[in-house]
Design a protein around this motif. Structure first.
Motif, PDB file in Angstrom:
ATOM      1  N   ALA A 136       9.583 -29.706  42.507  1.00 30.10           N
ATOM      2  CA  ALA A 136      10.735 -29.212  41.761  1.00 30.10           C
ATOM      3  C   ALA A 136      11.563 -28.106  41.871  1.00 30.10           C
ATOM      4  O   ALA A 136      12.495 -28.077  41.645  1.00 30.10           O
ATOM      5  CB  ALA A 136      10.429 -29.591  39.912  1.00 30.10           C
ATOM      6  N   ILE A 137      10.959 -27.009  42.314  1.00 28.83           N
ATOM      7  CA  ILE A 137      11.049 -25.543  42.284  1.00 28.83           C
ATOM      8  C   ILE A 137      12.045 -25.656  43.690  1.00 28.83           C
ATOM      9  O   ILE A 137      13.188 -25.059  43.857  1.00 28.83           O
ATOM     10  CB  ILE A 137       9.465 -24.240  42.293  1.00 28.83           C
ATOM     11  CG1 ILE A 137       9.162 -24.964  40.590  1.00 28.83           C
ATOM     12  CG2 ILE A 137       9.696 -23.287  43.633  1.00 28.83           C
ATOM     13  CD1 ILE A 137       7.359 -24.344  41.266  1.00 28.83           C
ATOM     14  N   GLU A 138      11.259 -26.245  45.086  1.00 26.82           N
ATOM     15  CA  GLU A 138      12.550 -26.275  45.904  1.00 26.82           C
ATOM     16  C   GLU A 138      13.879 -26.782  46.014  1.00 26.82           C
ATOM     17  O   GLU A 138      14.649 -26.352  46.323  1.00 26.82           O
ATOM     18  CB  GLU A 138      11.251 -26.979  47.162  1.00 26.82           C
ATOM     19  CG  GLU A 138      12.130 -26.664  48.243  1.00 26.82           C
ATOM     20  CD  GLU A 138      11.037 -27.650  49.482  1.00 26.82           C
ATOM     21  OE1 GLU A 138      11.212 -28.836  49.147  1.00 26.82           O
ATOM     22  OE2 GLU A 138      10.615 -27.073  50.617  1.00 26.82           O
ATOM     23  N   ARG A 139      13.626 -27.943  45.278  1.00 33.30           N
ATOM     24  CA  ARG A 139      15.063 -28.743  44.759  1.00 33.30           C
ATOM     25  C   ARG A 139      16.158 -27.377  44.069  1.00 33.30           C
ATOM     26  O   ARG A 139      16.549 -27.356  43.500  1.00 33.30           O
ATOM     27  CB  ARG A 139      15.222 -29.501  43.952  1.00 33.30           C
ATOM     28  CG  ARG A 139      16.188 -30.625  43.028  1.00 33.30           C
ATOM     29  CD  ARG A 139      17.211 -31.222  43.758  1.00 33.30           C
ATOM     30  NE  ARG A 139      17.873 -31.385  42.988  1.00 33.30           N
ATOM     31  CZ  ARG A 139      19.517 -31.703  43.231  1.00 33.30           C
ATOM     32  NH1 ARG A 139      19.397 -31.721  44.297  1.00 33.30           N
ATOM     33  NH2 ARG A 139      20.194 -32.640  42.414  1.00 33.30           N
ATOM     34  N   ALA A 140      15.309 -26.771  42.905  1.00 36.46           N
ATOM     35  CA  ALA A 140      16.307 -25.907  42.348  1.00 36.46           C
ATOM     36  C   ALA A 140      16.478 -24.741  43.486  1.00 36.46           C
ATOM     37  O   ALA A 140      17.527 -24.039  42.935  1.00 36.46           O
ATOM     38  CB  ALA A 140      14.957 -25.269  40.869  1.00 36.46           C
ATOM     39  N   ILE A 141      15.836 -24.084  43.608  1.00 36.75           N
ATOM     40  CA  ILE A 141      16.297 -23.186  44.353  1.00 36.75           C
ATOM     41  C   ILE A 141      17.204 -23.870  45.783  1.00 36.75           C
ATOM     42  O   ILE A 141      18.359 -22.587  46.081  1.00 36.75           O
ATOM     43  CB  ILE A 141      15.080 -22.606  45.581  1.00 36.75           C
ATOM     44  CG1 ILE A 141      13.659 -22.319  44.635  1.00 36.75           C
ATOM     45  CG2 ILE A 141      15.611 -21.956  46.301  1.00 36.75           C
ATOM     46  CD1 ILE A 141      12.669 -21.711  45.655  1.00 36.75           C
ATOM     47  N   GLU A 142      17.372 -24.691  46.090  1.00 33.90           N
ATOM     48  CA  GLU A 142      18.664 -25.395  46.537  1.00 33.90           C
ATOM     49  C   GLU A 142      20.046 -25.705  45.955  1.00 33.90           C
ATOM     50  O   GLU A 142      20.877 -24.921  46.697  1.00 33.90           O
ATOM     51  CB  GLU A 142      17.541 -26.901  47.118  1.00 33.90           C
ATOM     52  CG  GLU A 142      16.699 -27.230  48.445  1.00 33.90           C
ATOM     53  CD  GLU A 142      16.281 -28.792  49.142  1.00 33.90           C
ATOM     54  OE1 GLU A 142      15.235 -28.353  49.339  1.00 33.90           O
ATOM     55  OE2 GLU A 142      16.316 -29.698  48.283  1.00 33.90           O
ATOM     56  N   VAL A 143      19.398 -26.178  44.700  1.00 37.91           N
ATOM     57  CA  VAL A 143      20.722 -25.929  43.760  1.00 37.91           C
ATOM     58  C   VAL A 143      21.316 -24.230  43.824  1.00 37.91           C
ATOM     59  O   VAL A 143      22.890 -24.671  43.974  1.00 37.91           O
ATOM     60  CB  VAL A 143      20.541 -27.030  42.540  1.00 37.91           C
ATOM     61  CG1 VAL A 143      21.433 -26.995  41.955  1.00 37.91           C
ATOM     62  CG2 VAL A 143      20.042 -28.268  42.848  1.00 37.91           C
ATOM     63  N   PHE A 144      20.852 -24.179  43.697  1.00 33.97           N
ATOM     64  CA  PHE A 144      20.892 -22.464  43.741  1.00 33.97           C
ATOM     65  C   PHE A 144      22.053 -21.909  44.715  1.00 33.97           C
ATOM     66  O   PHE A 144      23.239 -21.748  44.681  1.00 33.97           O
ATOM     67  CB  PHE A 144      20.531 -21.400  43.067  1.00 33.97           C
ATOM     68  CG  PHE A 144      20.725 -20.194  43.617  1.00 33.97           C
ATOM     69  CD1 PHE A 144      20.842 -19.753  42.382  1.00 33.97           C
ATOM     70  CD2 PHE A 144      19.867 -19.193  44.305  1.00 33.97           C
ATOM     71  CE1 PHE A 144      21.400 -18.282  42.358  1.00 33.97           C
ATOM     72  CE2 PHE A 144      20.491 -17.702  44.225  1.00 33.97           C
ATOM     73  CZ  PHE A 144      21.603 -17.646  43.864  1.00 33.97           C
ATOM     74  N   GLU A 145      21.835 -22.602  45.918  1.00 36.07           N
ATOM     75  CA  GLU A 145      21.717 -22.263  47.411  1.00 36.07           C
ATOM     76  C   GLU A 145      23.327 -22.812  47.586  1.00 36.07           C
ATOM     77  O   GLU A 145      23.890 -22.300  48.010  1.00 36.07           O
ATOM     78  CB  GLU A 145      20.654 -21.958  48.027  1.00 36.07           C
ATOM     79  CG  GLU A 145      19.647 -21.248  48.432  1.00 36.07           C
ATOM     80  CD  GLU A 145      18.137 -21.086  49.279  1.00 36.07           C
ATOM     81  OE1 GLU A 145      18.142 -22.339  50.002  1.00 36.07           O
ATOM     82  OE2 GLU A 145      17.950 -20.126  49.795  1.00 36.07           O
ATOM     83  N   GLU A 146      23.358 -24.419  46.766  1.00 33.94           N
ATOM     84  CA  GLU A 146      24.386 -24.801  47.313  1.00 33.94           C
ATOM     85  C   GLU A 146      24.743 -24.585  46.347  1.00 33.94           C
ATOM     86  O   GLU A 146      27.082 -24.795  46.659  1.00 33.94           O
ATOM     87  CB  GLU A 146      24.093 -26.468  47.413  1.00 33.94           C
ATOM     88  CG  GLU A 146      23.258 -27.017  48.421  1.00 33.94           C
ATOM     89  CD  GLU A 146      22.652 -28.182  47.348  1.00 33.94           C
ATOM     90  OE1 GLU A 146      23.070 -28.829  46.538  1.00 33.94           O
ATOM     91  OE2 GLU A 146      21.730 -28.824  48.519  1.00 33.94           O
ATOM     92  N   VAL A 147      25.601 -24.506  44.870  1.00 25.47           N
ATOM     93  CA  VAL A 147      25.817 -23.885  43.673  1.00 25.47           C
ATOM     94  C   VAL A 147      26.696 -22.544  43.579  1.00 25.47           C
ATOM     95  O   VAL A 147      27.804 -22.080  43.787  1.00 25.47           O
ATOM     96  CB  VAL A 147      25.950 -24.703  42.557  1.00 25.47           C
ATOM     97  CG1 VAL A 147      26.414 -24.182  41.753  1.00 25.47           C
ATOM     98  CG2 VAL A 147      25.410 -25.913  43.139  1.00 25.47           C
ATOM     99  N   CYS A 148      25.852 -21.795  43.751  1.00 23.15           N
ATOM    100  CA  CYS A 148      26.160 -20.451  43.425  1.00 23.15           C
ATOM    101  C   CYS A 148      26.154 -19.622  45.074  1.00 23.15           C
ATOM    102  O   CYS A 148      26.699 -17.777  44.408  1.00 23.15           O
ATOM    103  CB  CYS A 148      25.251 -19.824  42.915  1.00 23.15           C
ATOM    104  SG  CYS A 148      25.087 -20.595  41.325  1.00 23.15           S
ATOM    105  N   LYS A 149      25.745 -19.912  46.044  1.00 21.99           N
ATOM    106  CA  LYS A 149      26.306 -18.419  47.209  1.00 21.99           C
ATOM    107  C   LYS A 149      26.828 -19.416  48.412  1.00 21.99           C
ATOM    108  O   LYS A 149      27.553 -19.962  48.507  1.00 21.99           O
ATOM    109  CB  LYS A 149      25.036 -18.854  48.056  1.00 21.99           C
ATOM    110  CG  LYS A 149      23.699 -18.101  47.238  1.00 21.99           C
ATOM    111  CD  LYS A 149      23.058 -18.023  48.809  1.00 21.99           C
ATOM    112  CE  LYS A 149      21.370 -16.641  47.593  1.00 21.99           C
ATOM    113  NZ  LYS A 149      20.483 -16.337  48.585  1.00 21.99           N
TER     114      LYS A 149
END
Ligand code: FAD
Ligand code: UDP
Length: 372
Positions: free
Chosen positions: A359-372
């Motif tokens: 769940a934590i890894e996925r949240a980091i991935e979503v941040f990297e995909e959406v916000c960077k």
């Protein structure tokens, strides 16, 4: 608060806390985090009770991961003890180890028979390999067939029926594969490189993730009751079917009912978690003081009863991995692609049987995909 420049995060469990922490910390943008519960940390919520024992309100949570990235991220918020989870199982009155391994073999069978089985197993499998039970059942040798039936019957059949309401063949193979037969003498439940319990508990970790001047937290607040939804972005960690008013039908879940008991003695059982795959209606008993080695002359346990999730009656705990449920989830996923600024994540948002690290890894991935 200027809604148009604010990110909304629905859910203050690990998924929501991680994405909020990254947006507030790395982008310096403002984030409103809401949760309909009156506490943070979602299903990982823990608290010290009046006896000083750290209780995991929604069931035992043991952190374990092989991900260097997730471990490094978690270490920013907490230190861990070196607790390594070992599950005891009562197999028709014999106290032994789960997952079934070579030590279990010698606990449940006479020594000479156990040795013969061990030799035969090592002819067929490599030492230290993990074999899912449904794979393990495919044996030619009569002794190994007997063993496979024993393990299936004594460990998996009744437990799985209690937990999921159906037999092991009728749940996704990946579910029982989480607890494979382990051709090893390693009694641990997990073999991950990093394991442990946060020294001050999970709630403290989430509290620190949310401790940022750019984050506003509102508990007891349901997404459906928010009037203005014109946020810059919405990260939704609640159930995806609920977000879309169940327009394609409800995604099924299992729920759990924990019956807590306090005893006037130092310990109730020999380890933190004892599974009862052959007896009773509950699946397992948790004894919480083991996790952080809490000292008290009392002890608190919880018996875990599984049941179907029913809207309005109980909580969602386990998505049910199954082809038809995945197909229904995919309809919601397709629908979500039409909403440009809404992103789903988490165990409920993704309808996936995530452990905390995923769940934590996925949240980091979503941040990297959406916000960077
Ligand atoms: P959640 O923790 O469920 O958080 C979602 C949050 O969203 C909740 O707080 C909810 O109230 C909120 N929410 C939902 N809808 C709305 C809405 N409409 N408005 C506002 N808020 C809303 N993992 C491990 O790694 N190790 C373990 O030992 C382990 N044990 C577990 C034992 C049990 C019994 C269960 C059920 C799970 C276990 N897990 C374990 C998995 C772990 O709990 C999850 O991986 C983790 O909680 C996922 O976090 P999340 O934020 O995605 O979801
Ligand atoms: N399982 C079982 N007997 C056990 C332990 C696990 O049959 O003693 C099966 C059961 O189907 C269970 C699944 O393996 O749902 C995964 O177990 P795990 O302990 O990983 O489940 P969780 O901790 O997520 O509830």
């Amino acid at each position: 608060m200027d809604i148009k420049s604010t990110n909304l995060v629905v859910g203050a469990g690990f998924s929501g806390a991680v994405i909020a922490n990254l947006i507030a910390g790395e982008l310096g943008e403002s984030v409103l985090v809401i949760d309909k519960k009156n506490h943070i940390a979602g299903n990982c919520y823990d608290f010290r009770d009046k006896n000083g024992i750290m209780i995991h309100k929604y069931g035992s949570h043991i952190f374990h991961t092989n991900s260097e990235k997730v471990w490094a991220y978690m270490k920013k918020f907490t230190d861990f003890n070196t607790y390594m989870h070992k599950v005891v199982g009562y197999l028709d009155g014999i106290e032994t180890h789960i997952p079934f391994n070579f030590n279990t073999l010698y606990d449940v069978f006479p020594e000479s028979f156990a040795r013969r089985l061990e030799e035969k197993l090592l002819d067929v499998f490599e030492i230290n390999t993990k074999v899912p039970i449904l794979e393990f059942q495919k044996q030619d040798d009569d002794d190994l067939k007997f063993l496979a039936n024993y393990v299936y019957e004594k460990i998996f059949l009744h437990y799985t029926t209690k937990q999921w309401g159906v037999s092991p063949q009728d749940v996704d193979d990946a579910v029982t594969a989480r607890v494979p037969v382990y051709l090893s003498k390693d009694n641990r439940y997990f073999q991950d490189k990093y394991q442990g319990i946060p020294l001050e508990g999970y709630t403290k970790v989430v509290e620190r993730m949310l401790d940022n001047k750019n984050i506003t937290l509102k508990l007891g607040t349901d997404y459906k009751d928010l009037k203005d939804k014109g946020f810059k972005r919405i990260f939704y960690t609640g159930p995806i079917d609920e977000f879309y008013d169940y327009k394609f039908g409800q995604l099924p879940y299992r729920s759990v009912n924990f019956k807590f008991e306090t005893y006037d003695k130092e310990y109730y059982q020999s380890s933190a978690c004892v599974n009862y795959p052959c007896n009773y209606d509950f699946t397992r008993i948790h004894e919480y003081k083991y996790y952080l080695d809490d000292k008290s002359d009392k002890t608190v346990i919880a018996k875990e009863y599984s049941e179907f999730f029913e809207l309005g009656k109980n909580e969602r705990y386990y998505p049910i991995p199954k082809e038809e449920n995945d197909a229904l989830y995919n309809k919601y996923l397709e629908e979500s692609k039409k909403d440009a600024n809404v992103y789903f994540l988490g165990r409920l948002g993704d309808y996936k049987y995530y452990n905390m690290d995923r769940a934590i890894e996925r949240a980091i991935e979503v941040f990297e995909e959406v916000c960077k």
